[in-house]
Design a protein around this motif. Structure first.
Motif, short mmCIF file in Angstrom:
data_model
loop_
_atom_site.label_atom_id
_atom_site.label_comp_id
_atom_site.label_asym_id
_atom_site.label_seq_id
_atom_site.Cartn_x
_atom_site.Cartn_y
_atom_site.Cartn_z
N HIS A 1 -121.34 -112.58 80.69
CA HIS A 1 -123.09 -112.00 81.37
C HIS A 1 -123.34 -112.76 82.43
N SER A 2 -121.52 -112.25 83.56
CA SER A 2 -121.26 -112.82 85.04
C SER A 2 -120.37 -111.39 84.99
N SER A 3 -120.68 -111.48 86.53
CA SER A 3 -119.25 -111.21 86.91
C SER A 3 -117.35 -111.18 87.19
N ALA A 4 -117.64 -112.97 86.28
CA ALA A 4 -116.41 -113.96 86.09
C ALA A 4 -114.99 -112.45 84.80
N CYS A 5 -114.39 -112.98 85.30
CA CYS A 5 -112.93 -112.05 84.97
C CYS A 5 -112.21 -112.82 83.75
N LEU A 6 -112.05 -113.34 82.63
CA LEU A 6 -110.53 -113.92 82.15
C LEU A 6 -109.55 -113.61 82.72
N LEU A 7 -109.29 -114.00 83.10
CA LEU A 7 -107.70 -114.09 83.85
C LEU A 7 -106.08 -114.52 83.38
N PRO A 8 -104.91 -113.27 83.19
CA PRO A 8 -104.31 -114.09 82.44
C PRO A 8 -103.36 -115.09 83.25
N LYS A 9 -102.73 -115.65 82.29
CA LYS A 9 -101.68 -116.76 83.33
C LYS A 9 -101.19 -115.95 83.98
N ASN A 10 -100.47 -116.76 85.44
CA ASN A 10 -99.70 -116.53 85.96
C ASN A 10 -100.15 -115.77 87.34
N THR A 11 -101.34 -115.77 86.80
CA THR A 11 -102.50 -114.76 87.96
C THR A 11 -102.66 -115.77 89.71
N VAL A 12 -101.88 -115.48 90.46
CA VAL A 12 -102.41 -116.20 91.97
C VAL A 12 -103.46 -116.20 92.23
N LEU A 13 -103.82 -117.17 92.86
CA LEU A 13 -105.72 -117.03 92.41
C LEU A 13 -105.54 -117.37 94.07
N LEU A 14 -106.12 -116.89 94.98
CA LEU A 14 -106.76 -116.89 95.98
C LEU A 14 -108.10 -117.18 97.06
#
Length: 410
Positions: A63-76
């Motif tokens: 119910h949000s625009s959050a996305c489940l990101l895979p392991k080793n995604t680079v967060l900036l």
């Protein structure tokens, strides 16, 4: 010799924004899905992150625009502030303060991109829009150009830099354990009163008979900085010199941080009347960020240090030891007391007159001596590990621009 080519970030990675579930719906929160905000990366000392301060639920995710990101995604982090970088240790989500890069394995190594972004933080800010709150949009990030070698070379470069960070992070884990052990010993002796001999000790008014309460200002000399006409101007600070002049970034919750330092000349040092540290002093931040502290023991690698106007020096008067004071400052009781006395909403400030009024426990001499001897070993080792980390970081940072530009062949 590897070939380096210029690529846009949008060519080598999928850029995904984050989101925040409604905070009004309890069912969206306290689940099992890690959710990271830029605040979670403030003072964060590791490359990989598994979760932030709060978690969200599956329902919150859907119910949000959050996305489940895979392991080793680079967060900036793309706003407030721009330039915090981390790597997802597992599947994770972020708020909208991030633009997250899922690297295409045939085009980019995620660890190389982590170091590239870390190295180019200031350049990234030039692509932000918005005067009041600058922000990097996905569109702009996709267009940013990066000079990259082939993927095997990227991996070799990342391996070299990671070797330094592996050592640094292992030291940070040891530091955290040592700090926790010192705090646990303090709680065991002076909160739970399970000190050596407590089984036979007589208590009176909640304290062992030979102990008493004392005002902080009676036990410790509180020394302000010199805020007079000789206080250094901006143009009187240098990247190297005689006397280290502390800024807010040098005193963190975990003690001293000398990753970015400023110095004043010997002549300016002589002109200032007060605010200079002696070995055994404790530094406490009292303005802006209230309550950060650091211990200036024999292992701190600077002989001449002065505090700025947002700090005070806490000096031993022979009543309680500096090690005891340092543990005390990090105790829940003292942190609550400082929070209570701090005034000002925009920039909190802890007045010295109020600090002096805080009551603290004053144990007998033998208990103080034994406690000090025990925790002193912890803090000496912590200081050595911090010094090792600073040397490792300096070596890594010397290599990083040469490796990232291809000037150093691997």
């Amino acid at each position: 010799m590897s070939t380096w080519n210029t690529k846009r970030l949008g060519e080598i990675a999928t850029i995904i924004s984050g989101g925040t579930p409604s905070t009004d719906v309890n069912e969206y929160w306290n689940g099992n899905i890690g959710w990271v905000t830029p605040a979670d990366l403030s003072n964060y000392k590791f490359r990989y992150i598994a979760r932030g301060e709060r978690n969200i639920t599956e329902e919150g995710l859907s119910h949000s625009s959050a996305c489940l990101l895979p392991k080793n995604t680079v967060l900036l982090s793309s706003r407030a502030p721009i330039g915090y970088v981390a790597i997802a240790e597992n599947e994770i989500t972020t708020n909208q303060g991030f633009k997250n890069l899922i690297c295409r394995e045939n085009k980019a190594n995620f660890r190389f991109i982590y170091y590239w972004l870390s190295h180019n933080t200031e350049s990234l800010k030039n692509f932000a829009t918005g005067a009041t709150f600058p922000e990097l949009s996905s569109t702009r990030i996709k267009k940013i150009k990066a000079l990259l070698p082939d993927v095997p070379t990227q991996k070799r470069i990342a391996d070299i830099l990671s070797a330094y960070d592996d050592l640094i992070e292992n030291n940070n884990k040891r530091i955290a354990l040592l700090e926790k052990a010192a705090q646990e010993l303090y709680k065991e002796w002076f909160v739970r009163f399970r000190f050596p001999g407590h089984e036979t000790a007589e208590f009176e008014n909640g304290l062992p008979k030979e102990w008493d309460y004392i005002r902080f200002g009676k036990a410790i000399e509180i020394i302000d900085s010199d805020r007079g006409t000789n206080y250094p101007k901006q143009e009187e600070f240098y990247g190297d010199g005689h006397c280290l002049f502390l800024n807010a970034g040098n005193v963190k919750k975990t003690g001293f941080d000398f990753s970015a330092v400023s110095f004043i000349s010997e002549e300016k040092d002589r002109l200032l009347r007060k605010g200079k540290l002696k070995r055994g002093d404790v530094v406490l931040t009292t303005r802006g960020t209230v309550g950060n502290s650091a211990f200036y023991n024999d292992f701190v690698p600077f002989e001449h240090i002065r505090i700025n106007s947002g700090m005070v020096i806490l000096r031993d008067l022979g009543c309680v030891s500096p090690e005891y004071v340092y543990c005390l400052l990090n105790s829940p009781y003292m942190l609550r007391s400082m929070e209570l006395y701090a005034s000002g909403s925009a920039q909190p400030q802890l007045p010295i007159k109020d600090m002096r009024r805080i009551k603290i426990i004053n144990p007998d001499d033998d208990t103080m001596r034994i406690f000090t001897e025990k925790v002193q070993k912890h803090y000496n080792l912590i200081a050595l590990l911090v010094s090792n980390n600073q040397n490792l970081a300096k070596q890594r940072d010397l290599l990083l621009p040469r490796l990232m530009s291809g000037k150093l062949e691997v």
